[in-house]
Motif scaffolding. Structure first.
Motif, short mmCIF file in Angstrom:
data_model
loop_
_atom_site.label_atom_id
_atom_site.label_comp_id
_atom_site.label_asym_id
_atom_site.label_seq_id
_atom_site.Cartn_x
_atom_site.Cartn_y
_atom_site.Cartn_z
N PHE A 272 -5.48 4.41 10.75
CA PHE A 272 -6.40 3.27 10.88
C PHE A 272 -6.08 2.17 9.88
CE2 PHE A 272 -10.09 1.40 8.74
CZ PHE A 272 -10.59 0.59 9.75
N THR A 273 -5.86 2.53 8.63
CA THR A 273 -5.61 1.49 7.62
C THR A 273 -4.32 0.74 7.91
OG1 THR A 273 -4.46 3.01 6.09
CG2 THR A 273 -6.85 2.83 5.86
N HIS A 274 -3.30 1.45 8.41
CA HIS A 274 -2.04 0.79 8.73
C HIS A 274 -2.17 -0.10 9.97
CE1 HIS A 274 -0.28 3.52 5.80
NE2 HIS A 274 0.86 2.86 5.90
N VAL A 275 -2.94 0.34 10.96
CA VAL A 275 -3.14 -0.48 12.15
C VAL A 275 -3.84 -1.78 11.78
CG1 VAL A 275 -4.34 -0.62 14.37
CG2 VAL A 275 -3.13 1.47 13.75
N LEU A 276 -4.87 -1.68 10.95
CA LEU A 276 -5.59 -2.88 10.52
C LEU A 276 -4.64 -3.85 9.81
CD1 LEU A 276 -9.11 -2.92 8.88
CD2 LEU A 276 -7.31 -4.40 8.02
N ALA A 277 -3.85 -3.33 8.88
CA ALA A 277 -2.91 -4.18 8.14
C ALA A 277 -1.89 -4.82 9.06
CB ALA A 277 -2.21 -3.35 7.06
N THR A 278 -1.43 -4.05 10.05
CA THR A 278 -0.42 -4.58 10.97
C THR A 278 -1.00 -5.70 11.83
OG1 THR A 278 0.71 -2.45 11.02
CG2 THR A 278 1.15 -3.96 12.84
N GLN A 279 -2.23 -5.56 12.27
CA GLN A 279 -2.86 -6.63 13.05
C GLN A 279 -2.95 -7.92 12.23
OE1 GLN A 279 -3.40 -6.58 16.13
NE2 GLN A 279 -3.73 -4.46 16.76
N VAL A 280 -3.24 -7.80 10.95
CA VAL A 280 -3.30 -8.98 10.09
C VAL A 280 -1.91 -9.60 9.97
CG1 VAL A 280 -3.85 -9.85 7.79
CG2 VAL A 280 -5.27 -8.07 8.81
N ASP A 281 -0.89 -8.78 9.73
CA ASP A 281 0.48 -9.29 9.61
C ASP A 281 0.95 -9.95 10.90
OD1 ASP A 281 1.03 -8.74 6.94
OD2 ASP A 281 1.75 -6.71 7.37
N LEU A 282 0.46 -9.48 12.04
CA LEU A 282 0.85 -10.05 13.32
C LEU A 282 0.14 -11.37 13.61
CD1 LEU A 282 0.90 -6.82 15.52
CD2 LEU A 282 2.88 -8.28 15.00
N GLY A 283 -0.73 -11.80 12.70
CA GLY A 283 -1.48 -13.04 12.92
C GLY A 283 -2.64 -12.85 13.87
N ARG A 284 -3.22 -11.66 13.88
CA ARG A 284 -4.34 -11.34 14.77
C ARG A 284 -5.56 -10.94 13.94
NH1 ARG A 284 -2.77 -9.36 19.99
NH2 ARG A 284 -3.95 -7.43 19.70
N THR B 287 -5.73 4.37 -3.53
CA THR B 287 -4.44 3.77 -3.16
C THR B 287 -4.43 3.26 -1.73
OG1 THR B 287 -2.05 4.14 -3.18
CG2 THR B 287 -3.39 5.94 -2.39
N ARG B 288 -5.33 3.76 -0.87
CA ARG B 288 -5.47 3.25 0.49
C ARG B 288 -6.67 2.33 0.64
NH1 ARG B 288 -1.39 2.31 2.00
NH2 ARG B 288 -2.65 1.18 3.49
N ILE B 289 -7.73 2.59 -0.10
CA ILE B 289 -8.94 1.77 0.05
C ILE B 289 -8.69 0.34 -0.43
CG2 ILE B 289 -11.32 1.45 -0.73
CD1 ILE B 289 -11.57 4.48 -0.92
N ALA B 290 -8.07 0.18 -1.60
CA ALA B 290 -7.88 -1.16 -2.17
C ALA B 290 -7.03 -2.05 -1.26
CB ALA B 290 -7.28 -1.07 -3.56
N PRO B 291 -5.86 -1.60 -0.77
CA PRO B 291 -5.09 -2.46 0.13
C PRO B 291 -5.83 -2.80 1.42
CG PRO B 291 -3.70 -0.70 -0.71
CD PRO B 291 -5.11 -0.37 -1.10
#
Length: 395
Positions: free
Chosen positions: A290-302, A323-327
Motif C-alpha cells: 500500500f505505501t509503495h502504491v501510494l508513493a508511485t501514484q504521486v510520482d506518476l503525477g496522479r 521507516t515506512r510511516i514517515a515517507p
C-alpha cells in the motif's frame, strides 16, 4: 545526522547552476524543463521532484542524488563514517579472533531495530563493528547462513548510505552485498541484492536500467526451485522496487503501464501472507505494498488517485515501523500540496517529523515540502518555527 547547514534540494539546484556558470534559461533548455518551473523550484514555490532532479542531473552531468545534495554528518560523526568506509574496504580481511553467530545475530537485530525506527545516528555508531564481526564470522564459518548474514549487513549499509545520498558508499555496499551472496548463492539472497542494486539506479536517476535489473531478477526467481512463500517474498519485494522505478519514468503513460504491471505482481505476492513477513532486514506484506502504491501514484503525477487511498491513513499505517510511516506521510503531503491543500500538507509533514525526525531531516522531499510550505504560507507561528529548527531550513 544532517547538519543545519544542508541546503534543501531546490535551493541546491541554484547553487549547482551558478557553479556551472549557467543562467536559468540555459539549464532549463538543456534539461528540457520549463523555465517557469525551474524558477519556482529555485525560489521555493514548487518542490524539486525526483524526475525533474534526474532531468537536471543529466543536463549538469550529475546523478539525481547529487542534484538533491548529500546529507552531511555532524563533525563528531565523521570518524564513525570513516570507520564504516574502512570496514567496507576490508571486505576480505577478517579479524584474527573468531566471532560467534549469536553475536552477529544479536548485532543485526539491534541494527534492524534502529533501521525500523529510523535512528540513523545510532545505526552509524554500531555498523562499523557489526560489519567487521559479520565479515569475520562469514570467512571463518564459510556457511550459507553466515554469508547471508553478511549480505544483510551490507544491505543495511546501502540503506544508510542511500538515505544520505552518499552514492559512492551505496554503490560499493551493493557490490559487496552481491559478492557475499555469490560466496554461497541462494535465489532469495540474489533477489534482495538485485533489489538494492536497482535502488542505486533509482538514486542515480537511471530508472530504465534499474527496471532492467528488476525484471531480470524476477525472471531468475520465477525459474528457481523455491517454495511458494520464498518465491512470493522475492518477487513481491522486487515488484515494490519495480513500481517505484516505473513511477519515475519521464514518459508517464509508459510509467503507468509499467507501474501497473508491478503493482499487480506485488499485490498477488502480498496476498500470500496473512500479515507482514520480515526477512533480510526488510518487511513485506499488504501494508508495505500500500505505501509503495501510494508513493508511485504521486510520482506518476496522479495526486488525486494517491489521496483516494488515504481516507483512513492512520489505520492503513497502523503497526508499520517509522521507516515506512514517515515517507508515506511525506508522500501524502506532496499529493496534498499538488492539489492545493497547504494545511493538510503541513499536518502530514509534522507527522513525519514526529514519528521519524532523523529521517525527515535528511529526506529530500521532506525538506523540499517544508521549504515550499514556508514560502507559500508566508507566516511564522510556533509550528513553523519548530519545524524550521528541526530541519535547519530558514523561515
Amino acid at each position: 545526522m544532517g547538519t543545519t547547514k544542508d541546503l534543501a534540494p531546490g535551493a541546491h539546484v541554484a547553487v549547482l547552476r551558478r557553479a556551472h556558470g549557467w543562467s536559468q534559461v540555459a539549464l532549463a533548455r538543456r534539461a528540457s524543463v520549463s523555465l517557469s518551473l525551474l524558477s519556482k523550484i529555485e525560489v521555493g514555490d514548487r518542490p524539486l521532484t525526483p524526475d525533474v532532479a534526474a532531468a537536471l542531473g543529466r543536463a549538469l552531468g550529475l546523478s539525481m542524488a547529487e542534484v538533491q545534495g548529500r546529507a552531511s554528518v555532524r563533525a563528531d560523526d565523521e570518524q564513525l563514517l570513516s570507520a564504516l568506509r574502512a570496514a567496507v574496504r576490508d571486505y576480505d580481511l577478517p579479524e584474527h579472533q573468531a566471532v560467534t553467530e549469536a553475536r552477529v545475530t544479536a548485532g543485526f537485530a539491534t541494527a534492524d531495530a534502529h533501521r525500523d525506527a529510523v535512528e540513523v545516528t545510532e545505526l552509524l555508531k554500531m555498523l562499523p563493528s557489526l560489519l567487521r564481526d559479520a565479515t569475520t564470522h562469514a570467512h571463518t564459518e564459510n556457511s550459507g547462513t553466515a554469508w547471508s548474514m553478511l549480505a544483510d549487513v551490507y544491505s543495511t549499509v546501502y540503506w544508510l548510505a542511500a538515505r544520505h545520498r552518499w552514492m559512492d558508499l551505496a554503490e560499493l555496499a551493493v557490490a559487496r552485498q552481491q559478492w557475499a551472496v555469490d560466496q554461497h548463492h541462494t535465489p532469495v539472497g540474489a533477489a534482495f541484492a538485485a533489489r538494492d542494486r536497482a535502488g542505486t539506479y533509482l538514486n542515480f536517476g537511471d530508472v530504465e536500467r534499474g527496471l532492467d535489473v528488476v525484471d531480470r531478477a524476477i525472471v531468475a526467481v520465477q525459474s528457481a526451485p523455491l517454495s511458494t512463500a520464498d518465491r512470493d517474498l522475492a518477487v513481491g519485494t522486487l515488484a515494490l522496487r519495480g513500481m517505484t522505478l516505473a513511477g519515475r519514468l519521464r514518459d508517464k503513460r509508459e510509467g503507468l503501464r509499467e507501474a501497473q504491471r508491478h503493482i499487480e505482481s506485488a499485490w498477488r505476492a502480498a496476498s500470500s501472507f496473512p500479515g507482514r513477513v520480515d526477512a533480510h532486514g526488510l518487511t513485506f506484506g499488504t501494508q508495505q505494498t500500500f505505501t509503495h502504491v501510494l508513493a508511485t501514484q504521486v510520482d506518476l503525477g496522479r495526486p488525486r488517485e494517491a489521496l483516494a487511498l488515504t481516507t483512513d491513513l492512520d489505520t492503513a499505517l497502523a503497526g508499520l515501523p517509522p521507516t515506512r510511516i514517515a515517507p508515506t506521510r511525506i508522500n501524502t503531503a506532496r499529493a496534498q500540496l499538488d492539489t492545493g491543500d497547504l494545511d493538510g500538507a503541513l499536518t502530514n509533514v509534522c507527522e513525519a517529523f514526529a514519528v521519524a525526525p532523523q529521517m525527515a531531516r535528511i529526506h529530500p522531499m521532506g525538506r523540499e515540502l517544508l521549504r515550499v510550505l514556508f514560502s507559500l504560507h508566508r507566516r511564522s507561528d510556533p509550528t513553523m518555527r519548530r519545524l524550521s529548527k528541526l530541519s535547519g531550513i530558514s523561515l
